[in-house]
Write a protein that holds these residues in place. Structure first.
Motif, PDB file in Angstrom:
ATOM      1  N   ILE A 146      12.661  46.097  43.135  1.00  0.00           N
ATOM      2  CA  ILE A 146      12.388  46.858  42.108  1.00  0.00           C
ATOM      3  C   ILE A 146      13.381  47.180  41.291  1.00  0.00           C
ATOM      4  O   ILE A 146      14.701  47.488  41.757  1.00  0.00           O
ATOM      5  CB  ILE A 146      11.173  47.874  42.565  1.00  0.00           C
ATOM      6  N   VAL A 147      13.084  47.730  39.995  1.00  0.00           N
ATOM      7  CA  VAL A 147      13.989  48.036  39.114  1.00  0.00           C
ATOM      8  C   VAL A 147      13.580  49.219  38.393  1.00  0.00           C
ATOM      9  O   VAL A 147      12.355  49.503  38.258  1.00  0.00           O
ATOM     10  CB  VAL A 147      14.637  47.051  38.013  1.00  0.00           C
ATOM     11  N   ALA A 148      14.632  50.209  38.107  1.00  0.00           N
ATOM     12  CA  ALA A 148      14.451  51.379  37.186  1.00  0.00           C
ATOM     13  C   ALA A 148      15.023  50.923  35.955  1.00  0.00           C
ATOM     14  O   ALA A 148      15.968  50.453  35.540  1.00  0.00           O
ATOM     15  CB  ALA A 148      14.935  52.544  37.802  1.00  0.00           C
ATOM     16  N   GLU A 149      14.039  51.181  34.941  1.00  0.00           N
ATOM     17  CA  GLU A 149      14.321  50.914  33.501  1.00  0.00           C
ATOM     18  C   GLU A 149      14.154  52.136  32.498  1.00  0.00           C
ATOM     19  O   GLU A 149      13.257  52.691  32.674  1.00  0.00           O
ATOM     20  CB  GLU A 149      13.395  49.674  33.126  1.00  0.00           C
ATOM     21  N   VAL A 164      18.000  48.130  32.414  1.00  0.00           N
ATOM     22  CA  VAL A 164      17.890  48.440  33.826  1.00  0.00           C
ATOM     23  C   VAL A 164      19.108  49.318  34.170  1.00  0.00           C
ATOM     24  O   VAL A 164      20.251  49.238  33.929  1.00  0.00           O
ATOM     25  CB  VAL A 164      18.272  47.028  34.650  1.00  0.00           C
ATOM     26  N   ILE A 165      18.629  50.571  34.815  1.00  0.00           N
ATOM     27  CA  ILE A 165      19.491  51.394  35.218  1.00  0.00           C
ATOM     28  C   ILE A 165      19.715  51.768  36.784  1.00  0.00           C
ATOM     29  O   ILE A 165      20.273  52.717  37.343  1.00  0.00           O
ATOM     30  CB  ILE A 165      19.188  53.169  34.536  1.00  0.00           C
ATOM     31  N   GLY A 166      18.708  51.010  37.497  1.00  0.00           N
ATOM     32  CA  GLY A 166      18.826  51.006  39.002  1.00  0.00           C
ATOM     33  C   GLY A 166      17.860  50.243  39.553  1.00  0.00           C
ATOM     34  O   GLY A 166      17.110  49.540  38.894  1.00  0.00           O
ATOM     35  N   PHE A 167      18.067  49.980  40.765  1.00  0.00           N
ATOM     36  CA  PHE A 167      17.397  48.934  41.543  1.00  0.00           C
ATOM     37  C   PHE A 167      17.211  49.393  43.236  1.00  0.00           C
ATOM     38  O   PHE A 167      18.080  50.085  43.573  1.00  0.00           O
ATOM     39  CB  PHE A 167      17.881  47.523  41.396  1.00  0.00           C
ATOM     40  N   PHE A 177       8.192  44.788  61.816  1.00  0.00           N
ATOM     41  CA  PHE A 177       7.428  45.974  61.384  1.00  0.00           C
ATOM     42  C   PHE A 177       8.406  46.840  60.944  1.00  0.00           C
ATOM     43  O   PHE A 177       8.010  48.053  60.380  1.00  0.00           O
ATOM     44  CB  PHE A 177       6.313  46.526  62.052  1.00  0.00           C
ATOM     45  N   THR A 178       9.721  46.596  61.041  1.00  0.00           N
ATOM     46  CA  THR A 178      10.720  47.558  60.607  1.00  0.00           C
ATOM     47  C   THR A 178      11.723  46.842  59.446  1.00  0.00           C
ATOM     48  O   THR A 178      11.801  45.715  59.458  1.00  0.00           O
ATOM     49  CB  THR A 178      11.787  47.675  61.667  1.00  0.00           C
ATOM     50  N   VAL A 179      11.952  47.649  58.400  1.00  0.00           N
ATOM     51  CA  VAL A 179      12.828  47.185  57.221  1.00  0.00           C
ATOM     52  C   VAL A 179      13.962  48.070  56.977  1.00  0.00           C
ATOM     53  O   VAL A 179      13.819  49.110  57.397  1.00  0.00           O
ATOM     54  CB  VAL A 179      11.984  47.091  55.982  1.00  0.00           C
ATOM     55  N   GLU A 180      14.918  47.434  56.124  1.00  0.00           N
ATOM     56  CA  GLU A 180      16.240  48.314  56.069  1.00  0.00           C
ATOM     57  C   GLU A 180      16.040  48.201  54.569  1.00  0.00           C
ATOM     58  O   GLU A 180      15.929  46.931  53.950  1.00  0.00           O
ATOM     59  CB  GLU A 180      17.564  47.575  56.640  1.00  0.00           C
ATOM     60  N   HIS A 181      16.468  49.505  53.857  1.00  0.00           N
ATOM     61  CA  HIS A 181      16.316  49.333  52.449  1.00  0.00           C
ATOM     62  C   HIS A 181      17.460  49.824  51.712  1.00  0.00           C
ATOM     63  O   HIS A 181      18.634  50.071  52.605  1.00  0.00           O
ATOM     64  CB  HIS A 181      15.195  50.363  52.077  1.00  0.00           C
ATOM     65  N   SER A 182      17.553  49.622  50.526  1.00  0.00           N
ATOM     66  CA  SER A 182      18.703  49.886  49.646  1.00  0.00           C
ATOM     67  C   SER A 182      18.075  50.414  48.271  1.00  0.00           C
ATOM     68  O   SER A 182      17.262  49.697  47.953  1.00  0.00           O
ATOM     69  CB  SER A 182      19.694  48.692  49.474  1.00  0.00           C
ATOM     70  N   VAL A 183      19.008  51.440  47.805  1.00  0.00           N
ATOM     71  CA  VAL A 183      18.721  51.836  46.322  1.00  0.00           C
ATOM     72  C   VAL A 183      20.107  52.242  45.881  1.00  0.00           C
ATOM     73  O   VAL A 183      20.843  52.889  46.276  1.00  0.00           O
ATOM     74  CB  VAL A 183      17.759  53.131  46.691  1.00  0.00           C
ATOM     75  N   TYR A 184      20.179  51.840  44.409  1.00  0.00           N
ATOM     76  CA  TYR A 184      21.241  51.974  43.789  1.00  0.00           C
ATOM     77  C   TYR A 184      20.934  52.295  42.452  1.00  0.00           C
ATOM     78  O   TYR A 184      19.855  51.863  41.731  1.00  0.00           O
ATOM     79  CB  TYR A 184      21.866  50.512  43.823  1.00  0.00           C
ATOM     80  N   ALA A 185      21.748  53.152  41.692  1.00  0.00           N
ATOM     81  CA  ALA A 185      21.601  53.606  40.289  1.00  0.00           C
ATOM     82  C   ALA A 185      23.212  53.430  39.704  1.00  0.00           C
ATOM     83  O   ALA A 185      24.110  53.444  40.127  1.00  0.00           O
ATOM     84  CB  ALA A 185      21.350  54.938  40.119  1.00  0.00           C
ATOM     85  N   ILE A 192      16.401  58.790  39.409  1.00  0.00           N
ATOM     86  CA  ILE A 192      16.239  57.315  39.596  1.00  0.00           C
ATOM     87  C   ILE A 192      15.916  56.962  40.953  1.00  0.00           C
ATOM     88  O   ILE A 192      15.030  56.326  41.313  1.00  0.00           O
ATOM     89  CB  ILE A 192      17.521  56.388  39.023  1.00  0.00           C
ATOM     90  N   GLY A 193      16.863  57.438  41.863  1.00  0.00           N
ATOM     91  CA  GLY A 193      16.703  57.069  43.277  1.00  0.00           C
ATOM     92  C   GLY A 193      15.416  57.449  43.928  1.00  0.00           C
ATOM     93  O   GLY A 193      14.830  56.825  44.603  1.00  0.00           O
ATOM     94  N   LYS A 194      14.863  58.864  43.508  1.00  0.00           N
ATOM     95  CA  LYS A 194      13.641  59.393  43.847  1.00  0.00           C
ATOM     96  C   LYS A 194      12.856  58.363  43.696  1.00  0.00           C
ATOM     97  O   LYS A 194      11.784  58.157  44.339  1.00  0.00           O
ATOM     98  CB  LYS A 194      13.566  60.719  43.344  1.00  0.00           C
ATOM     99  N   LEU A 195      12.612  57.820  42.174  1.00  0.00           N
ATOM    100  CA  LEU A 195      11.717  57.140  41.886  1.00  0.00           C
ATOM    101  C   LEU A 195      11.529  55.728  42.669  1.00  0.00           C
ATOM    102  O   LEU A 195      10.405  55.350  42.880  1.00  0.00           O
ATOM    103  CB  LEU A 195      11.687  56.892  40.283  1.00  0.00           C
TER     104      LEU A 195
END
Length: 164
Positions: free
Chosen positions: A56-59, A64-67, A81-89, A98-101
């Protein structure tokens, strides 16, 4: 400030590449040494999408300002049933929510996919990210000493987990 969260499109990749390569070059958010090419980043996301994982992206203002994304934590069947996530701005957009959203959306999508737990692996020096995750109910569940080497020093990894 109107930030829109939406599904990734291949046209987003150049902006994402700028964000990820800045993190590679100037931070310990990623333990990579070399910047990625556009083709490499597109392939990474294509693989995640083919496996049914979200990117997903934040726009804001059509930029695009984050993903964020999640994918396999490990490759054994019992971890499905387990995933690893990443969030960047984008570095110019940090602190604007942005990270919160993005993380809110990823948690919701993980629940919709009937996943059980989300894992984050964070460099121990990144206390802002650790604290950020705690606000979402993530708990520190592991610490691996000297798990990475970057910028001429050993780095430690903190594992955070949220049971969905």
């Amino acid at each position: 400030m109107d930030i829109k969260i939406r599904d990734y499109q291949i046209a987003d990749c150049p902006a994402i590449l700028d964000i990820i390569n800045d993190a590679i070059l100037h931070s310990t958010a990623l333990y990579d040494y070399n910047v990625r090419t556009l083709a490499t980043q597109e392939a990474i996301f294509e693989e995640k999408l083919q496996k049914g994982f979200p990117v997903i992206v934040a726009e804001m203002n059509n930029e695009v300002i984050g993903f964020g994304y999640y994918s396999e934590f490990r490759f054994r069947e019992a971890y499905k049933f387990t995933v690893e996530h990443s969030v960047y701005a984008n570095k110019n957009s940090i602190g604007k929510g942005i990270g919160k959203l993005l993380l809110t959306e990823l948690i919701e999508r993980a629940k919709q996919q009937n996943l059980h737990t989300m894992i984050g692996v964070i460099d121990s020096e990144n206390t802002n990210s650790i604290d950020f995750h705690k606000k979402f109910g993530f708990e520190e569940v592991g610490f691996i000493k000297e798990s990475g080497y970057k910028f001429d020093r050993w780095l430690h990894s903190v594992f955070v987990q949220k049971i969905l």
